[in-house]
Motif scaffolding. Structure first.
Motif, PDB file in Angstrom:
ATOM      1  N   ASP A   1       0.861  -1.176   0.000  1.00 65.69           N
ATOM      2  CA  ASP A   1       0.000   0.000   0.000  1.00 65.69           C
ATOM      3  C   ASP A   1       0.904   1.234   0.000  1.00 65.69           C
ATOM      4  OD1 ASP A   1      -1.800   2.136   0.476  1.00 65.69           O
ATOM      5  OD2 ASP A   1      -3.157   0.779   1.532  1.00 65.69           O
ATOM      6  N   PRO A   2       0.906   1.998  -1.071  1.00 67.11           N
ATOM      7  CA  PRO A   2       1.781   3.167  -1.147  1.00 67.11           C
ATOM      8  C   PRO A   2       1.249   4.398  -0.409  1.00 67.11           C
ATOM      9  CG  PRO A   2       0.533   2.993  -3.164  1.00 67.11           C
ATOM     10  CD  PRO A   2       0.173   1.786  -2.317  1.00 67.11           C
ATOM     11  N   ASP A   3       0.036   4.302   0.120  1.00 69.31           N
ATOM     12  CA  ASP A   3      -0.611   5.463   0.729  1.00 69.31           C
ATOM     13  C   ASP A   3      -0.090   5.770   2.122  1.00 69.31           C
ATOM     14  OD1 ASP A   3      -2.186   5.767  -1.503  1.00 69.31           O
ATOM     15  OD2 ASP A   3      -3.923   4.743  -0.621  1.00 69.31           O
ATOM     16  N   LYS A   4      -0.280   7.014   2.484  1.00 65.95           N
ATOM     17  CA  LYS A   4       0.037   7.479   3.837  1.00 65.95           C
ATOM     18  C   LYS A   4      -1.257   7.682   4.611  1.00 65.95           C
ATOM     19  CE  LYS A   4       4.355   9.653   2.538  1.00 65.95           C
ATOM     20  NZ  LYS A   4       5.181  10.841   2.574  1.00 65.95           N
ATOM     21  N   VAL A   5      -1.151   7.651   5.922  1.00 70.52           N
ATOM     22  CA  VAL A   5      -2.309   7.839   6.793  1.00 70.52           C
ATOM     23  C   VAL A   5      -2.761   9.297   6.712  1.00 70.52           C
ATOM     24  CG1 VAL A   5      -3.149   7.725   9.161  1.00 70.52           C
ATOM     25  CG2 VAL A   5      -1.509   6.023   8.347  1.00 70.52           C
ATOM     26  N   GLU A   6      -4.053   9.480   6.453  1.00 69.10           N
ATOM     27  CA  GLU A   6      -4.668  10.800   6.425  1.00 69.10           C
ATOM     28  C   GLU A   6      -5.733  10.859   7.517  1.00 69.10           C
ATOM     29  OE1 GLU A   6      -6.195  11.427   2.503  1.00 69.10           O
ATOM     30  OE2 GLU A   6      -4.263  11.073   1.538  1.00 69.10           O
ATOM     31  N   ALA A   7      -6.137  12.054   7.851  1.00 71.70           N
ATOM     32  CA  ALA A   7      -7.137  12.228   8.916  1.00 71.70           C
ATOM     33  C   ALA A   7      -8.415  11.453   8.616  1.00 71.70           C
ATOM     34  CB  ALA A   7      -7.440  13.711   9.114  1.00 71.70           C
TER      35      ALA A   7
ATOM     36  N   SER B   1      -4.186   2.882  14.064  1.00 70.39           N
ATOM     37  CA  SER B   1      -3.686   4.238  13.785  1.00 70.39           C
ATOM     38  C   SER B   1      -4.223   5.246  14.798  1.00 70.39           C
ATOM     39  CB  SER B   1      -4.069   4.672  12.375  1.00 70.39           C
ATOM     40  OG  SER B   1      -5.468   4.826  12.265  1.00 70.39           O
ATOM     41  N   THR B   2      -3.414   6.284  15.028  1.00 72.05           N
ATOM     42  CA  THR B   2      -3.807   7.391  15.898  1.00 72.05           C
ATOM     43  C   THR B   2      -3.422   8.694  15.211  1.00 72.05           C
ATOM     44  OG1 THR B   2      -1.685   7.529  17.049  1.00 72.05           O
ATOM     45  CG2 THR B   2      -3.314   5.980  17.958  1.00 72.05           C
ATOM     46  N   GLN B   3      -3.738   9.791  15.836  1.00 72.67           N
ATOM     47  CA  GLN B   3      -3.381  11.113  15.305  1.00 72.67           C
ATOM     48  C   GLN B   3      -1.881  11.218  15.068  1.00 72.67           C
ATOM     49  OE1 GLN B   3      -5.042  14.019  14.589  1.00 72.67           O
ATOM     50  NE2 GLN B   3      -7.095  13.233  14.983  1.00 72.67           N
ATOM     51  N   LYS B   4      -1.095  10.551  15.894  1.00 73.94           N
ATOM     52  CA  LYS B   4       0.367  10.601  15.760  1.00 73.94           C
ATOM     53  C   LYS B   4       0.856   9.953  14.463  1.00 73.94           C
ATOM     54  CE  LYS B   4       1.149  10.491  20.728  1.00 73.94           C
ATOM     55  NZ  LYS B   4       1.724   9.743  21.852  1.00 73.94           N
ATOM     56  N   ASP B   5       0.014   9.136  13.835  1.00 73.78           N
ATOM     57  CA  ASP B   5       0.412   8.424  12.618  1.00 73.78           C
ATOM     58  C   ASP B   5       0.134   9.206  11.340  1.00 73.78           C
ATOM     59  OD1 ASP B   5       1.328   6.043  13.906  1.00 73.78           O
ATOM     60  OD2 ASP B   5      -0.772   5.540  14.280  1.00 73.78           O
ATOM     61  N   LEU B   6      -0.467  10.369  11.440  1.00 70.28           N
ATOM     62  CA  LEU B   6      -0.772  11.150  10.248  1.00 70.28           C
ATOM     63  C   LEU B   6       0.505  11.410   9.451  1.00 70.28           C
ATOM     64  CD1 LEU B   6      -3.347  13.736  11.639  1.00 70.28           C
ATOM     65  CD2 LEU B   6      -3.804  11.750  10.204  1.00 70.28           C
ATOM     66  N   GLY B   7       0.446  11.115   8.151  1.00 70.82           N
ATOM     67  CA  GLY B   7       1.596  11.312   7.283  1.00 70.82           C
ATOM     68  C   GLY B   7       2.525  10.124   7.173  1.00 70.82           C
ATOM     69  N   ARG B   8       2.363   9.136   8.042  1.00 70.97           N
ATOM     70  CA  ARG B   8       3.189   7.922   7.981  1.00 70.97           C
ATOM     71  C   ARG B   8       2.611   6.958   6.950  1.00 70.97           C
ATOM     72  NH1 ARG B   8       3.634   4.872  13.088  1.00 70.97           N
ATOM     73  NH2 ARG B   8       5.381   3.914  12.023  1.00 70.97           N
TER      74      ARG B   8
ATOM     75  N   ILE C   1       1.756   0.983   5.661  1.00 70.79           N
ATOM     76  CA  ILE C   1       2.452  -0.288   5.917  1.00 70.79           C
ATOM     77  C   ILE C   1       3.262  -0.235   7.208  1.00 70.79           C
ATOM     78  CG2 ILE C   1       2.502  -1.084   3.531  1.00 70.79           C
ATOM     79  CD1 ILE C   1       5.423  -0.176   3.397  1.00 70.79           C
ATOM     80  N   GLU C   2       3.764   0.940   7.566  1.00 68.49           N
ATOM     81  CA  GLU C   2       4.493   1.068   8.832  1.00 68.49           C
ATOM     82  C   GLU C   2       3.554   0.875  10.016  1.00 68.49           C
ATOM     83  OE1 GLU C   2       6.282   4.916   8.700  1.00 68.49           O
ATOM     84  OE2 GLU C   2       7.832   4.310   7.284  1.00 68.49           O
ATOM     85  N   VAL C   3       2.372   1.469   9.920  1.00 71.99           N
ATOM     86  CA  VAL C   3       1.374   1.336  10.989  1.00 71.99           C
ATOM     87  C   VAL C   3       0.955  -0.130  11.117  1.00 71.99           C
ATOM     88  CG1 VAL C   3      -0.939   2.028  11.748  1.00 71.99           C
ATOM     89  CG2 VAL C   3       0.580   3.712  10.691  1.00 71.99           C
ATOM     90  N   ALA C   4       0.736  -0.799   9.986  1.00 66.21           N
ATOM     91  CA  ALA C   4       0.328  -2.210  10.001  1.00 66.21           C
ATOM     92  C   ALA C   4       1.438  -3.093  10.570  1.00 66.21           C
ATOM     93  CB  ALA C   4      -0.040  -2.666   8.595  1.00 66.21           C
ATOM     94  N   ARG C   5       2.691  -2.812  10.207  1.00 67.86           N
ATOM     95  CA  ARG C   5       3.824  -3.589  10.722  1.00 67.86           C
ATOM     96  C   ARG C   5       3.894  -3.486  12.242  1.00 67.86           C
ATOM     97  NH1 ARG C   5       8.528  -1.693  12.111  1.00 67.86           N
ATOM     98  NH2 ARG C   5       8.286   0.161  10.843  1.00 67.86           N
ATOM     99  N   GLU C   6       3.724  -2.288  12.764  1.00 67.75           N
ATOM    100  CA  GLU C   6       3.761  -2.094  14.212  1.00 67.75           C
ATOM    101  C   GLU C   6       2.591  -2.802  14.899  1.00 67.75           C
ATOM    102  OE1 GLU C   6       4.025   2.128  14.742  1.00 67.75           O
ATOM    103  OE2 GLU C   6       6.112   2.188  14.064  1.00 67.75           O
ATOM    104  N   LEU C   7       1.444  -2.838  14.235  1.00 66.72           N
ATOM    105  CA  LEU C   7       0.288  -3.560  14.787  1.00 66.72           C
ATOM    106  C   LEU C   7       0.597  -5.044  14.913  1.00 66.72           C
ATOM    107  CD1 LEU C   7      -2.730  -3.618  15.638  1.00 66.72           C
ATOM    108  CD2 LEU C   7      -3.263  -3.922  13.195  1.00 66.72           C
ATOM    109  N   VAL C   8       1.195  -5.623  13.864  1.00 67.53           N
ATOM    110  CA  VAL C   8       1.565  -7.043  13.883  1.00 67.53           C
ATOM    111  C   VAL C   8       2.570  -7.303  14.999  1.00 67.53           C
ATOM    112  CG1 VAL C   8       2.732  -8.885  12.594  1.00 67.53           C
ATOM    113  CG2 VAL C   8       1.077  -7.404  11.433  1.00 67.53           C
TER     114      VAL C   8
END
Length: 70
Positions: free
Chosen positions: A34-40, A49-56, A59-66
């Motif tokens: 997924d090439p997309d970044k987290v948006e509001a 995801s949380t507000q702190k993840d905006l712009g990340r 895939i980084e957010v998903a990796r941390e979840l795993v």
């Protein structure tokens, strides 16, 4: 299940839920696309995801979840 590698294309509302549930089942090896970044507008449906993840990258957010689950 811990030896299976699962590929998931798209980590929005459905993809992030699939990653979460498969992680709870014991799958640890994912190929995430997924090439997309987290948006509001994603925060209400992007698992982990949380507000702190905006712009990340999603895939980084998903990796941390795993990593948190396993």
């Amino acid at each position: 299940l811990s030896r299976i590698r699962v590929g998931i294309v798209g980590l929005g509302g459905t993809g992030s839920l699939v990653v979460e549930q498969l992680s709870h089942l014991g799958i640890k090896n994912f190929f995430l696309i997924d090439p997309d970044k987290v948006e509001a507008t994603n925060l209400n449906r992007l698992v982990g995801s949380t507000q702190k993840d905006l712009g990340r990258l999603k895939i980084e957010v998903a990796r941390e979840l795993v990593e948190r689950i396993n």
